[in-house]
Design a protein around this motif. Structure first.
Motif, short mmCIF file in Angstrom:
data_model
loop_
_atom_site.label_atom_id
_atom_site.label_comp_id
_atom_site.label_asym_id
_atom_site.label_seq_id
_atom_site.Cartn_x
_atom_site.Cartn_y
_atom_site.Cartn_z
N ARG A 227 3.67 1.58 -1.96
CA ARG A 227 4.57 1.46 -3.11
C ARG A 227 4.79 2.75 -3.88
O ARG A 227 5.81 2.92 -4.54
CB ARG A 227 4.07 0.36 -4.05
CG ARG A 227 2.77 0.69 -4.75
CD ARG A 227 2.29 -0.49 -5.61
NE ARG A 227 0.97 -0.25 -6.13
CZ ARG A 227 -0.16 -0.61 -5.53
NH1 ARG A 227 -0.11 -1.25 -4.37
NH2 ARG A 227 -1.33 -0.35 -6.07
N ASP A 228 3.86 3.71 -3.81
CA ASP A 228 4.01 4.96 -4.57
C ASP A 228 4.62 6.09 -3.75
O ASP A 228 4.82 7.18 -4.27
CB ASP A 228 2.64 5.40 -5.11
CG ASP A 228 2.08 4.40 -6.12
OD1 ASP A 228 2.88 3.82 -6.88
OD2 ASP A 228 0.85 4.20 -6.14
N ARG A 229 4.94 5.84 -2.48
CA ARG A 229 5.52 6.89 -1.64
C ARG A 229 7.04 6.90 -1.79
O ARG A 229 7.67 5.85 -1.82
CB ARG A 229 5.15 6.65 -0.18
CG ARG A 229 3.68 6.97 0.07
CD ARG A 229 3.27 6.73 1.47
NE ARG A 229 3.89 7.66 2.40
CZ ARG A 229 3.79 7.51 3.71
NH1 ARG A 229 3.14 6.49 4.24
NH2 ARG A 229 4.36 8.39 4.52
N PRO A 230 7.63 8.07 -1.84
CA PRO A 230 9.10 8.14 -1.87
C PRO A 230 9.66 7.60 -0.55
O PRO A 230 9.05 7.76 0.51
CB PRO A 230 9.39 9.65 -1.98
CG PRO A 230 8.12 10.26 -2.50
CD PRO A 230 7.00 9.38 -2.00
N ASP B 124 0.81 -1.22 0.00
CA ASP B 124 0.00 0.00 0.00
C ASP B 124 0.84 1.27 0.00
O ASP B 124 0.34 2.36 -0.28
CB ASP B 124 -0.97 0.01 1.18
CG ASP B 124 -0.27 -0.11 2.52
OD1 ASP B 124 0.74 -0.83 2.61
OD2 ASP B 124 -0.75 0.51 3.49
#
Length: 126
Positions: free
Chosen positions: A7-10, A5
């Motif tokens: 995976r798109d965060r830096p 959940d």
């Protein structure tokens, strides 16, 4: 790794515990036979440490893990065997730490103080 959940965060926006999980996942992506970890729970709170130790315990079913830690009391709850290093390696073919083992390695009585879950309480020494 329970990180899908995020995976798109830096990576810079992740907590310390989340970053540790990412680092472990990155190491596992190469499908190693041995995982070498130096203080994998450094700078994370006790709850996160517990979840990382539980994760490593599950991973240890299929990968050999060699871990360095100063957190002997918590680590000993999750490992198969323990070695203490003090100029020489004192290998204990057991997961249970005893005051005698610690005194052999460190040449003096050792008090272990632990916070968080799980924690170990050792008998008082003289």
């Amino acid at each position: 790794m329970d990180m899908l959940d995020l995976r798109d965060r830096p990576i810079g926006e992740l907590s310390g515990g989340q970053r540790q999980r990412v680092y472990i996942a990155r190491a596992l992506a190469a499908e190693p036979q041995i995982l070498l970890l130096d203080e994998p729970t450094a700078s994370v709170d006790p709850k996160v440490s517990t979840s990382i130790y539980e994760l490593l315990s599950r991973l240890n079913a299929r990968v050999t893990i060699v871990m360095i830690s100063h957190d002997m009391s918590a680590v000993s709850s999750y490992v198969k065997t323990v070695g203490c290093l003090n100029r020489h390696l004192f290998y204990h073919n057991d997961s249970q730490l005893t005051p005698e083992m610690l005194e052999l390695a460190y040449q003096c009585p050792v008090d272990l103080i632990a916070h968080g879950v799980p924690h170990r309480v050792f008998a008082e020494h003289e």
